[in-house]
Design a protein around this motif. Structure first.
Motif, PDB file in Angstrom:
ATOM      1  N   THR A 112       0.853  -1.201   0.000  1.00 12.35           N
ATOM      2  CA  THR A 112       0.000   0.000   0.000  1.00 12.35           C
ATOM      3  C   THR A 112       0.876   1.233   0.000  1.00 12.35           C
ATOM      4  OG1 THR A 112      -0.186  -0.547   2.312  1.00 12.35           O
ATOM      5  CG2 THR A 112      -2.211  -0.480   1.076  1.00 12.35           C
ATOM      6  N   GLU A 113       0.266   2.291  -0.524  1.00 13.92           N
ATOM      7  CA  GLU A 113       0.958   3.569  -0.481  1.00 13.92           C
ATOM      8  C   GLU A 113      -0.039   4.621  -0.057  1.00 13.92           C
ATOM      9  OE1 GLU A 113       2.209   3.519  -4.560  1.00 13.92           O
ATOM     10  OE2 GLU A 113       4.294   3.513  -3.918  1.00 13.92           O
ATOM     11  N   LYS A 114       0.490   5.741   0.430  1.00 17.42           N
ATOM     12  CA  LYS A 114      -0.415   6.795   0.892  1.00 17.42           C
ATOM     13  C   LYS A 114      -0.277   7.991  -0.034  1.00 17.42           C
ATOM     14  CE  LYS A 114      -1.335   9.482   4.932  1.00 17.42           C
ATOM     15  NZ  LYS A 114      -1.009   9.772   6.300  1.00 17.42           N
ATOM     16  N   ILE A 116      -0.022  11.710  -0.771  1.00 19.05           N
ATOM     17  CA  ILE A 116       0.375  12.874   0.020  1.00 19.05           C
ATOM     18  C   ILE A 116      -0.255  14.132  -0.530  1.00 19.05           C
ATOM     19  CG2 ILE A 116       2.341  14.094   0.924  1.00 19.05           C
ATOM     20  CD1 ILE A 116       2.580  11.344   1.613  1.00 19.05           C
ATOM     21  N   ALA A 132       3.535   8.027  -1.332  1.00 18.31           N
ATOM     22  CA  ALA A 132       4.720   7.578  -0.606  1.00 18.31           C
ATOM     23  C   ALA A 132       4.432   6.236   0.021  1.00 18.31           C
ATOM     24  CB  ALA A 132       5.082   8.569   0.485  1.00 18.31           C
ATOM     25  N   GLY A 133       5.420   5.344  -0.038  1.00 17.29           N
ATOM     26  CA  GLY A 133       5.246   4.045   0.585  1.00 17.29           C
ATOM     27  C   GLY A 133       6.610   3.492   0.877  1.00 17.29           C
ATOM     28  N   GLY A 134       6.762   2.822   2.015  1.00 10.96           N
ATOM     29  CA  GLY A 134       8.080   2.300   2.327  1.00 10.96           C
ATOM     30  C   GLY A 134       9.054   3.445   2.466  1.00 10.96           C
ATOM     31  N   ARG A 136      10.149   5.368  -0.166  1.00 13.73           N
ATOM     32  CA  ARG A 136      10.304   6.219  -1.323  1.00 13.73           C
ATOM     33  C   ARG A 136       9.010   6.933  -1.652  1.00 13.73           C
ATOM     34  NH1 ARG A 136       9.102   2.120  -6.104  1.00 13.73           N
ATOM     35  NH2 ARG A 136       7.102   1.469  -5.191  1.00 13.73           N
ATOM     36  N   LYS A 137       9.158   8.007  -2.448  1.00 12.80           N
ATOM     37  CA  LYS A 137       8.009   8.769  -2.918  1.00 12.80           C
ATOM     38  C   LYS A 137       8.052   8.755  -4.429  1.00 12.80           C
ATOM     39  CE  LYS A 137       9.630  12.343  -0.893  1.00 12.80           C
ATOM     40  NZ  LYS A 137       9.875  13.659  -0.304  1.00 12.80           N
ATOM     41  N   MET A 151      -5.354   5.755   0.929  1.00 12.79           N
ATOM     42  CA  MET A 151      -4.415   4.639   0.829  1.00 12.79           C
ATOM     43  C   MET A 151      -4.681   3.901  -0.462  1.00 12.79           C
ATOM     44  SD  MET A 151      -2.640   4.605   3.530  1.00 12.79           S
ATOM     45  CE  MET A 151      -2.491   4.295   5.234  1.00 12.79           C
TER      46      MET A 151
END
Lengths: 294, 316
Positions: A112-114, A116, A132-134, A136-137, A151
């Protein structure tokens, strides 16, 4: 004496080399990175470059990169496409079209990524989103109802049952239910999205046939791709893009479009509305199918 | 990208408390510390830094920020002379700090860089939080940034040596008389706004450097093993850009940063304290009538009192 002569000639040879390298070295592009601040960070990219190699940047970065405008000219310097030139300066934000790009050292499993930030991109009609996830963006093309704080899920698995997909998620076509609206479609698995990226567009997943899926593009053309190709769910953002009114000639010039010629031409057979049957379905699936039939 | 303080809190396993700790507030309110005419002197200092010190109509920030800082420190030292001499201070400029620690999931993190100004003292600052408060931090849960790793946006660097000292002088070793870090000062004095840190970023930077200094001192005192400290190390820090002040008191309770549970460190932050609203260098004239004469507007003496209190903290 001989040693003295040798050293003199060596010195001349070295200086000759240096002069040749100085000629080879490209003149620095104007407005390159300024002298770094004591923290070693330069805080904003230059607004534009004259460097013709601006496209060759290998490392991905979220910060906008200065672009060089072509003005419709090709590598020979002559105009290849008419009507392009001028317009507001733009900085290119590197968009990641391959949704399933894993970080270095990350396993190939759903993540998953959020979201921004969702913002306007001067280089395309759609809006882009910073996710952004983990560690990196990256920038991706935003879908219609994407808000900061959402998400997003990216998954490579195709299960036996179709997934209830939320808007903005990226799944392979084989995992999506028939009839979903999709965008950012790839023709070959892992290639990166090349279809359905413009503002407000969406394709429809029509049917799934043995290992392939058939998608209707916004031009009503049918396209057959492998079911492992990844697409995002939903319509592309900035849906009212086609309803905007330019309003004046100046706004077109700001967009970089030069005026058409004013000469009146009699229009020939190429003009006017055409009604014809749909072209045949375009298949990006390779041919072992035919070998199996034989 | 994020409120930097939240990310810094996660990295240093810290719990945030708004406002300054009661010990410091007591010093602020204690009338015994007020010198006569203190306000006048502070206004004089601001006027000197902002108006009088240059040939141009208005001095630039990289000029007035350090000048103002020097003045304020001088005023604090005047106050300080009343107190007995064992509690002396020493300040170091262009000061380099390097501290390393290991985080959850065995990621090595480092704080390195040129600090602003560090002030050391002979005796350490006594712990500000009581034992109960320290134990209470155990229940506090650090916030998660799922799905984002908290180490996002940190520069990845190849580390060849894990450094834990404070530059070449390594002044935290025991032989040196002023061996305890007391306060760090950060001056944001770049001229252009993009080169300066925003307040949240400045607070995050203050937190990280205070943590780095405290950690270096703790490692010198107690060794390199991660554990809970019985005598917490307290480091203060002040950040400013000439007008806006951020005050911070950081207490290191534990160097055990590998796990996310257990006792946390504490930080008290008082943010965005304006020393003055506006310092008019050139009179504002509208229609040939002077509307705003030259001077300082919106002066707040409380900010300087807090500055002074942080300076005096530990001796009183």
């Amino acid at each position: 004496m001989a040693a003295g002569a040798m050293s003199v000639s060596a010195g001349l040879a070295v200086s000759g080399l240096r002069r040749a390298f100085a000629a080879l070295r490209l003149p620095p592009a104007q407005g390159l990175v300024p002298i770094p601040a004591p923290r070693g960070l330069s805080l904003s990219a230059p607004l534009g470059t004259t460097d013709p190699a601006w496209k060759c940047r290998v490392k991905y970065t979220v910060r906008p990169v200065g672009m060089k405008k072509t003005g419709g000219r090709d590598h020979t310097g002559r105009i290849r496409v008419r009507g392009i030139g001028g317009g507001h300066k733009r900085r290119y934000r590197m968009i990641d079209f391959q949704r399933l790009r894993y970080e270095e050292g990350a396993p190939p499993e759903p993540f998953t990524e959020k979201v921004i930030n969702v913002r306007y991109d001067p280089c395309r009609s759609a809006d882009i989103a910073l996710v952004a996830g983990g560690n990196r963006k990256r920038w991706i093309i935003a879908t219609e109802n994407m808000q900061p704080g959402d998400m997003i899920k990216n998954s490579p698995h195709i299960g036996r049952m179709a997934v209830l997909a939320n808007e903005g998620d990226a799944y392979p076509l084989g995992a999506l239910p028939v009839g979903t609206l999709i965008c950012n479609l790839e023709s070959h698995p892992g290639k990166g999205a090349q279809y359905i990226r413009a503002a407000g567009t969406c394709g429809v997943l029509l049917r799934k046939v043995n290992g392939t899926a058939i998608v209707q593009l916004p031009s009503k053309r049918h396209m057959q791709v492998l079911e492992t190709c990844v697409a995002t769910v939903g319509r592309v953002s900035n849906v009212d893009h086609n309803k905007r009114v330019i309003g004046k000639a100046g706004r077109n010039r700001w967009l970089g479009k030069r005026p058409h010629t004013g000469l009146w031409h009699r229009k020939g057979g190429w003009a006017g509305r055409k009604i014809k049957p749909l072209p045949p379905m375009k298949s990006y699936v390779n041919l072992p199918r035919i070998a199996a039939q034989e | 990208l994020f409120p930097g303080v939240r990310q810094a809190q996660w990295l240093t396993k810290t719990k945030l408390v708004e406002g300054l700790p009661p010990a410091v507030l007591n010093i602020v309110n204690d009338p015994a510390h007020h010198l006569e005419g203190l306000e006048e002197r502070v206004k004089h200092a601001i006027s000197h830094a902002r108006f009088w010190d240059t040939m141009e109509p208005a001095p630039r920030r990289e000029h007035y920020c350090p000048v103002l800082f020097e003045h304020l420190i001088h005023l604090c030292r005047l106050m300080f002379e009343r107190y007995p001499s064992p509690t002396k201070r020493m300040s170091a400029r262009n000061y380099k700090i390097a501290a390393t620690w290991e985080e959850v999931k065995s990621i090595l993190l480092q704080v390195r860089g040129l600090n602003g100004v560090l002030m050391n003292s002979v005796a350490p600052i006594p712990p500000v939080a009581s034992k109960e408060e320290i134990v209470a931090t155990e229940e506090h849960v650090l916030e998660t940034f799922y799905p984002i790793c908290p180490t996002i946006d940190l520069q990845e660097v190849n580390v060849y040596r894990e450094l834990n000292d404070t530059g070449k002088s390594s002044c935290f070793r025991d032989g040196y008389p002023y061996s305890h870090p007391h306060t760090l000062f950060f001056l944001e004095s770049a001229n252009i706004r993009p080169n300066r840190f925003r307040p949240e970023q400045l607070r995050a930077k203050m937190l990280m450097f205070a943590f780095g200094n405290a950690l270096a001192k703790a490692k010198v005192l107690y060794g390199n093993d991660p554990k809970v400290l019985e005598h917490p190390v307290v480091v203060q820090s002040v950040g400013t850009d000439g007008q806006l002040f951020q005050f911070m008191v950081f207490q290191l309770n534990t160097t055990d940063l590998v796990s996310n549970d257990g006792i946390k460190n504490l930080v008290w932050i008082d943010s965005d304290q304006n020393l003055y609203e506006k310092a008019q260098c050139v009179p504002e004239i509208k229609k040939r009538v002077v509307t705003k004469p030259v001077g300082i507007y919106g002066f707040q003496p409380d900010t300087f009192k807090k500055f002074l209190a942080l300076y005096l903290h530990g001796t009183v």
